[in-house]
Motif scaffolding. Sequence first.
Motif, short mmCIF file in Angstrom:
data_model
loop_
_atom_site.label_atom_id
_atom_site.label_comp_id
_atom_site.label_asym_id
_atom_site.label_seq_id
_atom_site.Cartn_x
_atom_site.Cartn_y
_atom_site.Cartn_z
N ALA A 184 0.84 -1.21 0.00
CA ALA A 184 0.00 0.00 0.00
C ALA A 184 0.86 1.25 0.00
CB ALA A 184 -0.88 0.01 1.25
N THR A 214 0.16 10.83 5.46
CA THR A 214 -0.64 11.51 6.48
C THR A 214 -1.69 12.42 5.83
OG1 THR A 214 1.32 11.46 7.86
CG2 THR A 214 -0.42 12.95 8.54
N ASP A 237 6.13 12.93 -4.01
CA ASP A 237 6.68 11.66 -4.48
C ASP A 237 6.85 11.69 -6.00
OD1 ASP A 237 6.85 10.35 -2.04
OD2 ASP A 237 4.78 9.67 -2.12
N THR A 272 8.92 7.71 12.51
CA THR A 272 7.96 6.71 12.04
C THR A 272 8.69 5.49 11.47
OG1 THR A 272 7.74 7.98 9.99
CG2 THR A 272 6.01 8.24 11.61
N LYS A 303 11.24 5.21 9.36
CA LYS A 303 11.78 5.18 7.99
C LYS A 303 13.23 5.64 8.00
CE LYS A 303 7.26 6.35 6.34
NZ LYS A 303 6.45 7.11 5.43
P1 ADP Z 1 6.09 9.95 7.66
O1 ADP Z 1 7.20 10.39 6.77
O2 ADP Z 1 5.91 10.70 8.90
O3 ADP Z 1 6.06 8.48 7.85
P2 ADP Z 1 3.87 9.63 5.98
O4 ADP Z 1 3.46 8.34 6.53
O5 ADP Z 1 2.82 10.61 5.67
O6 ADP Z 1 4.81 10.38 6.92
O7 ADP Z 1 4.80 9.37 4.74
C1 ADP Z 1 4.27 9.33 3.47
C2 ADP Z 1 5.35 9.01 2.49
O8 ADP Z 1 5.86 7.69 2.69
C3 ADP Z 1 4.86 9.00 1.05
O9 ADP Z 1 4.78 10.29 0.52
C4 ADP Z 1 5.94 8.15 0.39
O10 ADP Z 1 7.10 8.89 0.11
C5 ADP Z 1 6.29 7.14 1.47
N1 ADP Z 1 5.59 5.88 1.21
C6 ADP Z 1 4.46 5.45 1.77
N2 ADP Z 1 4.14 4.22 1.33
C7 ADP Z 1 5.09 3.87 0.45
C8 ADP Z 1 5.34 2.71 -0.37
N3 ADP Z 1 4.56 1.65 -0.34
N4 ADP Z 1 6.43 2.72 -1.16
C9 ADP Z 1 7.26 3.78 -1.19
N5 ADP Z 1 7.09 4.88 -0.44
C10 ADP Z 1 6.03 4.93 0.37
#
Ligand code: ADP
Length: 542
Positions: free
Chosen positions: A324, A328, A416, A520, A522
């Motif tokens: 998925a 946010t 993105d 979070t 990452k």
């Molecule tokens: P945070 O950076 O606080 O975790 P978000 O959860 O809002 O904030 O992060 C969203 C970002 O995470 C998206 O814009 C994208 O860059 C990345 N992302 C989310 N899901 C994926 C996925 N399946 N593959 C690659 N990137 C993803």
Amino acid sequence: MDNLMQPFSLRVSEIIDHAARYHPNRKIISRNIEGPIIETSWIKIYKNSKKLSKALIKLGINKGDRIGVMAWNTARHLEIWYGVPGSGAINHTLNPRLFSQQLTYIINHAEDKVLIIDYDLLPIVEQIISSCKTVQNVIVISDLDNMPKSTIPDIICYEELLKEQDEDFEWIKGDEKEACGICYTSGTTGNPKGVVYTHRSNVLHAMTSASPDMLNLSSRDRVMPVVPLFHANGWSIGYTAPLAGASMVMPGREMTPEALFEMLEKGVTVTAAVPTIWLLLLNYLKSNQLKLSTLERVIIGGSSCPRAVIETFQKDFGVQVLHAWGMTEMSPLGTICSFKPEILELSEEQKISIQETTGHPPFTVELKITDDNGNKLPNDGITQGKLWSRGAAVVQQYLKIDNKAVDNFGWFDTGDVATIDKNGYMRITDRSKDIIKSGGEWISSIDLENAAVGHPEIVEAAALGVTHPKWDERPILVVVTKENSNISKEQIFKFMESFVAKWQIPDDIIFVDQIPHTATGKISKIDLRKVLEKKQYTHPDL
Ligand code: ADP
């Protein structure tokens, strides 16, 4: 003609009403912070959330007031999830992994009036409370026996507070477009920004998310959100599960593979988390020769899911992966990789390649890719462009920021970079700030990282663009290897050649003990760059 249908307000209280009315005894199994695993039900959660609403109003909470909630995934957190908006207040989720300065900033910015926190997180709040100007009460989620001593005067014990109320309470009513929740973006650059969800956006998003091509939830499911409720609206699971009448398992604070395995084996059919959690779990299952006896589907998002994780779940454990993408700002789900009929005709290997994309958008979400000048690019699965989104649960404006977050046509720039194929399957190639621009060509850092972690001796990898005299930027790779591994750079280069074009292979590899992460979970490329700067790293050609 006049509207002749009933005025049904899309408020989240309707969700918990529905679960309590038609699925009252569905089990909610929760590892509470005190340790023991308890069992409760939607009807009990409903009653306690009513008690909480009543208590908040007695504390002086008015419609629209903000309440900061810092809590792990437990049954009590579900009570708060409904008790706060039921009182007319706004549920502001707080991530305990944020730096204290950031926490103070967002509590002050949202003007939280009350904080509700798990008792083990009290020390974090004690450190910052004197700077939190608007906070009037701190409620500690605990029973009397486990109430900690605190330097904060007059802290309130959650269980005692509930004991003083009965459940005879009517949810505070209002327009469905009133605010219901706030979640701040992680703010990798600048201050975090507040995304304000409405009752309506949360209900619409939950209805969409539960549908068959998304999470495919029903009352026959038992859902375990490993992703914290404070991360990106908890991926909406706090709403989708009761809306579908599903049972839930709440894993609490323990995130070790052992603890998660124990909870998964409590009959969980659907679970959700970021890829790192699953990498650790799969390693644990394999080294202990364990099987997953009830799990059917795993939702993986937040960052790109490596092919090896998809293959291992599906081939070795018989669990379907639903890759998925969301953010946010999108409540958060934007796409899920379920199979359209055209995909079912493909070979198993081709299907896995499709699953490396993040899938297609559901009803209420629209996506497009453009070049830097805003010209729409083709959905050919090859052309990369800036990804924009529009929809019923997508941000329009951040809290207290005057400028709109969307263009004149309502499109939100996701930050993105992606491709979209002819069937509407979207693949994130990078965040726009992380893409590596080498001699006018774009190299996806995600592709390089996924290629590297496919190697059994590599635990984690991060690709970065570094300045190069001829090509502007060239990729380098930072890797963490398994303990006792003595894999060489050349072996990694060779391995990666099967997955990415030769000119994209990184020019250098740096071995480190650990890679820095964001709150979070990452990879934090900003912090990683700081580490390299400290080491005075430059490209080998310089
Ligand atoms: P945070 O950076 O606080 O975790 P978000 O959860 O809002 O904030 O992060 C969203 C970002 O995470 C998206 O814009 C994208 O860059 C990345 N992302 C989310 N899901 C994926 C996925 N399946 N593959 C690659 N990137 C993803």
